[in-house]
Design a protein around this motif. Structure first.
Motif, PDB file in Angstrom:
ATOM      1  N   PHE A 176      -1.004 -23.818 -39.906  1.00  0.00           N
ATOM      2  CA  PHE A 176       0.049 -24.831 -39.982  1.00  0.00           C
ATOM      3  C   PHE A 176       0.280 -25.453 -38.619  1.00  0.00           C
ATOM      4  N   LEU A 177       0.148 -24.626 -37.618  1.00  0.00           N
ATOM      5  CA  LEU A 177       0.360 -25.098 -36.263  1.00  0.00           C
ATOM      6  C   LEU A 177      -0.901 -25.753 -35.712  1.00  0.00           C
ATOM      7  N   THR A 178      -2.015 -25.054 -35.808  1.00  0.00           N
ATOM      8  CA  THR A 178      -3.220 -25.565 -35.156  1.00  0.00           C
ATOM      9  C   THR A 178      -3.716 -26.845 -35.821  1.00  0.00           C
ATOM     10  N   ARG A 204      -1.625 -28.852 -37.629  1.00  0.00           N
ATOM     11  CA  ARG A 204      -0.454 -29.731 -37.828  1.00  0.00           C
ATOM     12  C   ARG A 204      -0.285 -30.073 -39.309  1.00  0.00           C
ATOM     13  N   MET A 219      -3.276 -19.523 -27.062  1.00  0.00           N
ATOM     14  CA  MET A 219      -4.194 -19.896 -28.131  1.00  0.00           C
ATOM     15  C   MET A 219      -5.463 -20.517 -27.578  1.00  0.00           C
ATOM     16  N   GLU A 254      -8.484 -18.334 -26.825  1.00  0.00           N
ATOM     17  CA  GLU A 254      -9.334 -17.858 -27.910  1.00  0.00           C
ATOM     18  C   GLU A 254     -10.407 -18.903 -28.213  1.00  0.00           C
ATOM     19  N   VAL A 257     -11.414 -20.288 -30.984  1.00  0.00           N
ATOM     20  CA  VAL A 257     -11.213 -20.552 -32.417  1.00  0.00           C
ATOM     21  C   VAL A 257     -10.945 -22.035 -32.634  1.00  0.00           C
ATOM     22  N   LYS A 258     -11.121 -22.453 -33.889  1.00  0.00           N
ATOM     23  CA  LYS A 258     -10.835 -23.818 -34.308  1.00  0.00           C
ATOM     24  C   LYS A 258      -9.341 -24.074 -34.110  1.00  0.00           C
ATOM     25  N   SER A 259      -9.032 -25.068 -33.344  1.00  0.00           N
ATOM     26  CA  SER A 259      -7.625 -25.398 -33.136  1.00  0.00           C
ATOM     27  C   SER A 259      -7.532 -26.872 -32.823  1.00  0.00           C
ATOM     28  N   TYR A 260      -6.355 -27.304 -32.395  1.00  0.00           N
ATOM     29  CA  TYR A 260      -6.169 -28.726 -32.119  1.00  0.00           C
ATOM     30  C   TYR A 260      -6.818 -29.154 -30.825  1.00  0.00           C
ATOM     31  N   GLY A 305       5.643 -23.021 -32.735  1.00  0.00           N
ATOM     32  CA  GLY A 305       4.856 -21.950 -32.152  1.00  0.00           C
ATOM     33  C   GLY A 305       4.954 -20.710 -32.991  1.00  0.00           C
ATOM     34  N   MET A 306       3.986 -19.869 -32.804  1.00  0.00           N
ATOM     35  CA  MET A 306       4.034 -18.578 -33.454  1.00  0.00           C
ATOM     36  C   MET A 306       3.587 -17.553 -32.441  1.00  0.00           C
ATOM     37  N   TYR A 310       0.197 -15.253 -31.455  1.00  0.00           N
ATOM     38  CA  TYR A 310      -0.702 -15.684 -30.384  1.00  0.00           C
ATOM     39  C   TYR A 310      -1.459 -14.520 -29.778  1.00  0.00           C
ATOM     40  N   SER A 350       0.430 -13.076 -37.864  1.00  0.00           N
ATOM     41  CA  SER A 350       1.839 -13.119 -38.220  1.00  0.00           C
ATOM     42  C   SER A 350       1.995 -13.780 -39.581  1.00  0.00           C
ATOM     43  N   GLY A 392       3.925 -28.411 -38.964  1.00  0.00           N
ATOM     44  CA  GLY A 392       3.484 -28.017 -37.637  1.00  0.00           C
ATOM     45  C   GLY A 392       3.202 -29.275 -36.821  1.00  0.00           C
TER      46      GLY A 392
END
Lengths: 331, 331
Positions: free
Chosen positions: A262-264, A266, B52, B55, B57-60, B244-245, B249, B254, B271
C-alpha cells in the motif's frame, strides 16, 4: 395456504456455520391491513454478507436477531393486495428474507419487468450483486482502457459481472476461482482473458503469468492469501474495491500480510456497501439490464430447491461450492 | 579541506539494521566544473524511508546501491561556486546524502531563508516531514471540524505536525507515542487533546478512552498492532493516510489483522509519497513556514553529533529512541 414456512436464526455460529444455527418454523399467513400486500416468494438470494450479519459485532448493519427470519433479498409475485399500487400477479423484488411469503406496505418493493429479463436475474446480475460489481468497478477502480483488472470469486454473482464489465471497457480481465470447471467457464463462457485456479496450488506463479503488465485494479471478494497475492502484483497507484472478505467471514481472521505494498505502490483501497449508493442504482441497473436483455452479460445460477435446503446451500456457498449466483427456489 | 567524509552502504541488512551495514569513507573534495557549486552540509536528515531503500525490493524508488553514499536530505552552506545562481554563503537544501559535502549543478537545490526559520527546520516541519504531514492530512484525511484524528509516532517529525495542523482545523487530535515523556510533550507542548503511551501495555483501552466518539481519520506512521487498534475504533467512512509502516521496515512483516473493518466501516486508505506531489509543496510550505515563523507550529529535534554517529542514530530512530526530528549535525 393458511400457513407458510420461514427460516430463523436459532443461534450464532461459533466458527463455521452449521445447520443447527438455523430453525425452520411454520407460521400463519397474516390478514392484510389496508395498504398492505402479500407476496409469494419465488426465489431467495443467498449472499456472503449474511454471514457477517450472523455475528454480534459492530458492522454497517445491526446483527441478525436470534429467533427472527434470516434476512435476504427475494423475488416473487403478489398473491393478495390491499394496496392500490400493486395488483395480484405483479412481479416484485423485496427483502422478505428466508421465507416463503412476506407482507409489505409496498414502500421497499420494486416492481419487475420480466419481458426480457428472467425473474431470478433481479437477484443477480440486474440486482444487488450486479450493482455491487458495477459500483466497485466504475466508481472505485475507475478502469482505463488497457489496464489489467483482477477479480476474485470470478465465477460468482458479483465477480462474473466485474470481469465482463471490465472487458466491455477495454481492459484485460483476470479472474480467480476455485477449480478447473469454474475457471474454464470464466474464460470460455464469460470471456475473461485468463482465470487462475487458486486450488491448483501455484497461485502466485499463475497470477504473475496472467498479469504480465502487473495489476491496476482489484475487485476483492475474498481476502486472505488471494488478496495478498494480488497486492504483490500491483502497479503504482493501483485501486482496490473491497467488497467482501469471505475468507474472514466464516470465523477465520484474514489479515492483510502484504500491507507494505500500500505504501510502496501508493495504492488506494475503499470498502463499500452498495446499498448506501442508491442514487447510482438507476444508472447502473440501466446498463446491466440492457446488457442482460441483449445477451451481452452472461450469468449462471446454482439453485437449491425449497426453503429446507437453504442452510446447506448457504454453508456450501461460504465454502465456494456454488457455481454462479446461489439461489433458493421456493416455488 | 581537501578531503571530506561520507557514509556508504556496506551491506544490506539481514533483519535489523546493524552498524556494520555502513562504512565511513574519506574522499577528496572534487574540483568544480563550470556551473557547479560545492556545499558544506550542516545537518543531515535521518528518516524512516531510508530503511526501505536499504532493501533490494520492488518499491517506489530504486534501492540504495551498495558502496554508494547513503541517500538523504541535507541543509548546508555554499562554500564554493562556479554557478552564477548561487553565491558562497547561500544556505541551501539538497539531497547530498550522508556526507559532509556535496557537489551540485544547482538544479535540485532550494535556497533557504533563515531570517525567521532555523536552518534545521527545513529538514523537519518546513521540509519533507512537514509536507508529508500536510499532504496526508489535508489531501487524504480531509478533516472536518469536530472530527477525531489519530496519529502514530506523534512526537516525531511528521506526527507532531499532523496533530498540530488537525488542532488548527478544529479537530480532536489524539497521538500515540512510546513512553510517558513523549506523551507528556505531545499533550503539554504540542497541544494534542490526548496521547497514548503504547508501551504502557493497555493500548486498546486507552485508545477507546481517548476517542469517545470513535476515529474519523488516521495518519499512520507505524503499522502493526497500533494500526490494528485504530482500525477497531474507526467510524463509518473513515479515512486513512498511510505514510509509513516502521513496524514493517526493520525486517518484520506487519500484517493488518483487522482488515474486516475496511469493509464493515467502509474505510478508505491511500498510501502516498509526498515527493510525487510537488505541485502542492508551495501551498503547503507557505502554511508550514508561516506557522513555524510565528511560533504556532512547535517542533523538537534529536541531534546526533558528527557523521560517525549517523548509523547509531538511525538505528535508534528505527527503534523509536529519538525524540522529535532526528538530525545529524555535521558542522
Amino acid at each position: 395456504m393458511t400457513t407458510y414456512k420461514r427460516m430463523v436464526l436459532a443461534s450464532r455460529p461459533q466458527g463455521h456455520v452449521v445447520p443447527e444455527n438455523f430453525r425452520l418454523e411454520e407460521v400463519p399467513v397474516p390478514d392484510l391491513k389496508d395498504g398492505e400486500l402479500l407476496v409469494r416468494n419465488h426465489y431467495l438470494s443467498l449472499d456472503p454478507y449474511m454471514r457477517m450479519r450472523m455475528e454480534d459485532v459492530k458492522s454497517y448493519a445491526a446483527p441478525q436477531a436470534i429467533g427472527e427470519t434470516m434476512i435476504g433479498g427475494t423475488v416473487g409475485e403478489v398473491v393478495a393486495s390491499k394496496n392500490p399500487k400493486f395488483a395480484v400477479g405483479d412481479k416484485v423484488q423485496g427483502m422478505f428474507g428466508w421465507s416463503e411469503m412476506g407482507v409489505s406496505d409496498g414502500s421497499l418493493l420494486r416492481r419487475l419487468d420480466t419481458t426480457h429479463i428472467p425473474l431470478s436475474a433481479y437477484l443477480g446480475s440486474v440486482g444487488m450483486p450486479g450493482m455491487t460489481a458495477w459500483y466497485g468497478l466504475t466508481q472505485i477502480i475507475q478502469p482505463k482502457e488497457g489496464e489489467t483488472i483482477v477479480v476474485s470469486a470470478a465465477s460468482g454473482a458479483v465477480g462474473s459481472v466485474v470481469g465482463q464489465l471490465a472487458k466491455l471497457r477495454g481492459c484485460r480481465a483476470v479472474g480467480i476461482a476455485g477449480g478447473k470447471e469454474k475457471c474454464d467457464y470464466v474464460v470460455n463462457e464469460l470471456g475473461f482473458d485468463a482465470c487462475i485456479d487458486y486450488k491448483a496450488g501455484n497461485l502466485k506463479e499463475e497470477l504473475a503469468k496472467a498479469t504480465p503488465n502487473g495489476i491496476d485494479g482489484v475487485f476483492e471478494n475474498v481476502g486472505g492469501e488471494i488478496f495478498d497475492a494480488c497486492l504483490e502484483r500491483m502497479n503504482p497507484f493501483g485501486r482496490i474495491a473491497l467488497c467482501g472478505m469471505i475468507a474472514g467471514y466464516d470465523g477465520d481472521p484474514s489479515p492483510i500480510r502484504n500491507a507494505r505494498f500500500f505504501l510502496t505502490m501508493r495504492l488506494s483501497m475503499r470498502g463499500f456497501i452498495v446499498s448506501e449508493h442508491m442514487d447510482l442504482w438507476p444508472q447502473g441497473l440501466k446498463e446491466l439490464g440492457t446488457l442482460v436483455a441483449t445477451g451481452k452479460l452472461k450469468f449462471r445460477e446454482s439453485v437449491a430447491q425449497g426453503l429446507e435446503a437453504a442452510p446447506e446451500a448457504f454453508i456450501g456457498m461460504l465454502k465456494g461450492r456454488n457455481f454462479g449466483k446461489q439461489l433458493v427456489k421456493l416455488i
